[in-house]
Motif scaffolding. Structure first.
Motif, mmCIF file in Angstrom:
data_model
loop_
_atom_site.group_PDB
_atom_site.id
_atom_site.type_symbol
_atom_site.label_atom_id
_atom_site.label_comp_id
_atom_site.label_asym_id
_atom_site.label_seq_id
_atom_site.Cartn_x
_atom_site.Cartn_y
_atom_site.Cartn_z
ATOM 1 N N THR A 88 0.778 -1.078 -0.574
ATOM 2 C CA THR A 88 -0.174 0.299 -0.017
ATOM 3 C C THR A 88 0.718 0.842 -0.370
ATOM 4 O O THR A 88 0.303 2.458 -0.549
ATOM 5 N N ARG A 93 -2.003 5.251 7.416
ATOM 6 C CA ARG A 93 -2.542 3.752 7.770
ATOM 7 C C ARG A 93 -2.042 3.627 9.293
ATOM 8 O O ARG A 93 -1.380 4.392 9.905
ATOM 9 N N HIS A 101 -10.177 -0.448 3.964
ATOM 10 C CA HIS A 101 -9.746 -0.440 2.977
ATOM 11 C C HIS A 101 -10.171 -0.028 1.552
ATOM 12 O O HIS A 101 -9.288 -0.662 0.856
ATOM 13 N N ARG A 129 -9.810 -5.947 6.451
ATOM 14 C CA ARG A 129 -10.509 -4.765 6.609
ATOM 15 C C ARG A 129 -10.809 -4.949 4.742
ATOM 16 O O ARG A 129 -11.303 -3.997 4.349
ATOM 17 N N ARG A 163 -5.807 -13.138 3.999
ATOM 18 C CA ARG A 163 -4.986 -13.591 5.695
ATOM 19 C C ARG A 163 -5.751 -13.606 6.733
ATOM 20 O O ARG A 163 -6.412 -13.225 6.619
ATOM 21 N N GLN A 182 -6.102 -12.505 10.539
ATOM 22 C CA GLN A 182 -5.670 -11.327 10.976
ATOM 23 C C GLN A 182 -4.603 -11.665 12.293
ATOM 24 O O GLN A 182 -5.615 -11.000 12.908
ATOM 25 N N PRO A 222 -5.426 -9.930 -0.854
ATOM 26 C CA PRO A 222 -4.594 -8.584 -1.115
ATOM 27 C C PRO A 222 -3.113 -8.798 -0.881
ATOM 28 O O PRO A 222 -2.501 -7.635 -0.701
ATOM 29 N N LEU A 223 -2.595 -9.686 -0.336
ATOM 30 C CA LEU A 223 -1.479 -9.813 -0.348
ATOM 31 C C LEU A 223 -0.986 -9.389 1.719
ATOM 32 O O LEU A 223 -1.775 -8.439 1.116
HETATM 33 C C1 NCD Z 1 -4.116 -6.210 3.792
HETATM 34 C C2 NCD Z 1 -4.465 -5.624 4.402
HETATM 35 O O1 NCD Z 1 -3.223 -4.439 5.598
HETATM 36 O O2 NCD Z 1 -5.467 -5.183 4.863
HETATM 37 N N1 NCD Z 1 -3.134 -6.157 2.763
HETATM 38 C C3 NCD Z 1 -3.064 -5.013 2.072
HETATM 39 O O3 NCD Z 1 -2.866 -3.984 2.616
HETATM 40 N N2 NCD Z 1 -2.190 -4.960 0.807
HETATM 41 C C4 NCD Z 1 -4.468 -7.470 4.334
HETATM 42 C C5 NCD Z 1 -3.675 -8.089 5.529
HETATM 43 O O4 NCD Z 1 -2.565 -7.800 5.700
HETATM 44 O O5 NCD Z 1 -3.859 -9.207 5.709
#
Ligand code: NCD
Length: 310
Positions: A59, A108, A136, A169, A230, A232, A268-269
């Protein structure tokens, strides 16, 4: 064109279908432009500030890339430990300070609602890059852009969202956008990680068809897209509960063999173990293409909020 000039980007529910059409069009133009040139000059002289109070790779770097590819400059707070946050400065004071330097802020923060709090404190646009387990929205927009590209349209979508639907999110924001396109949704999660009730009931009120299940295969075989997430870990108060649910759903070669049709897989990784690396060569595995799309979509958003769309 969608009118986002001077606006904050805080929540998936703030967008209309028209906004999304405009964002897709502008992002796709930038994508074409960047095939011809390394960078553009549209945001020359503008400065983006990134304030990340939580870890990030994609991001932050894609926002910084987007700004630089548009000819703008980037300043970054760096880590929380190295900034005045470590001395006890409030979020409001920090963003007020940063708004004296920059034209747009990307933030963030671990607290749900923090991005709105930041936006209320300053006159410049604030973009929510993840507020705790809240929203997000820019991830959701790049997800929609990717879906549009991979499937050719946003019609007749049947989406299986899989994993940590309670704390994720990205899914909280994405369902808001999908609800505009009459998508049918399968929510696949362990019982303890179900989509929050207020989100599910809000969607149902809008007429969205939702089925909640624990069976990933059945849901996937009824879908044209899997949105994997994922678990969390950082949101669990009790790590024994995390240990209990981790690895609940794993997409691997064996799973792919059981699929009846070709499917698009997004994530989203970062991934932990929910998608095995052997899946990366599957034609529908679109998560690294999704990463790249993040740059074009964030270019569109920056140009739009800064009022510089030609
Ligand atoms: C996500 C996040 O930060 O919410 N990552 C991202 O911004 N691509 C997803 C995550 O952390 O699992």
């Amino acid at each position: 064109m969608g009118n986002l000039k001077g606006k904050d980007i805080l929540h998936g529910n703030q967008f209309s279908k028209k906004d999304i059409d405009a964002i897709i069009k502008i992002a796709s133009n930038f994508e074409k432009e960047l095939k011809k040139k390394d960078s553009l000059t549209l945001l020359r002289g503008k400065i983006l500030a990134t304030l990340f109070y939580e870890p990030s790779t994609r991001t932050r770097l894609s926002f910084e890339t987007a700004m630089q590819r548009l000819g703008g400059g980037v300043i970054s707070m760096g880590s929380v430990e190295s900034s005045s946050v470590a001395k006890g400065e409030t979020l409001t004071d920090t963003v007020r300070t940063v708004s004296q330097y920059a034209d747009v802020i990307v933030i963030r923060h671990p607290r749900t609602g923090s991005a709105r709090e930041a936006a209320d404190a300053v006159p410049i646009p604030v973009i929510n890059a993840g507020d705790g387990t809240g929203q997000h929205p820019t991830q959701a927009l790049l997800d929609i852009y990717t879906i549009h590209k991979e499937l050719g349209s946003l019609k007749n979508l049947v989406v299986s969202m899989v994993g940590d639907l309670k704390n994720g999110r990205t899914v909280h924001a994405l369902v808001e956008l999908l609800s505009l396109f009459q998508a049918r949704l399968y929510f696949v999660s362990p019982g303890s990680l179900r989509m929050p009730e207020e989100i599910t009931s809000g969607l149902k009120e809008k007429g969205v068809e939702i089925e909640e299940t624990e069976d990933i295969l059945e849901a996937s075989n009824a879908s044209n897209l899997i949105y994997m997430t994922r678990i969390q870990k950082e949101r669990f108060a009790d790590l024994t509960e995390y240990e209990r649910v981790k690895g609940s759903y794993i997409i691997n070669e064996e799973f792919l063999k059981k699929l009846k049709n070709k499917i698009i897989i997004l994530h989203p990784l970062p991934r932990v173990d929910e998608i095995s690396p052997e899946v990366d060569t599957y034609p529908g595995a679109a998560y690294f293409r999704q990463v790249r799309n993040g740059v074009f979509v964030r270019m569109a958003l920056l140009a739009m909020v800064l009022g510089r769309i030609p």
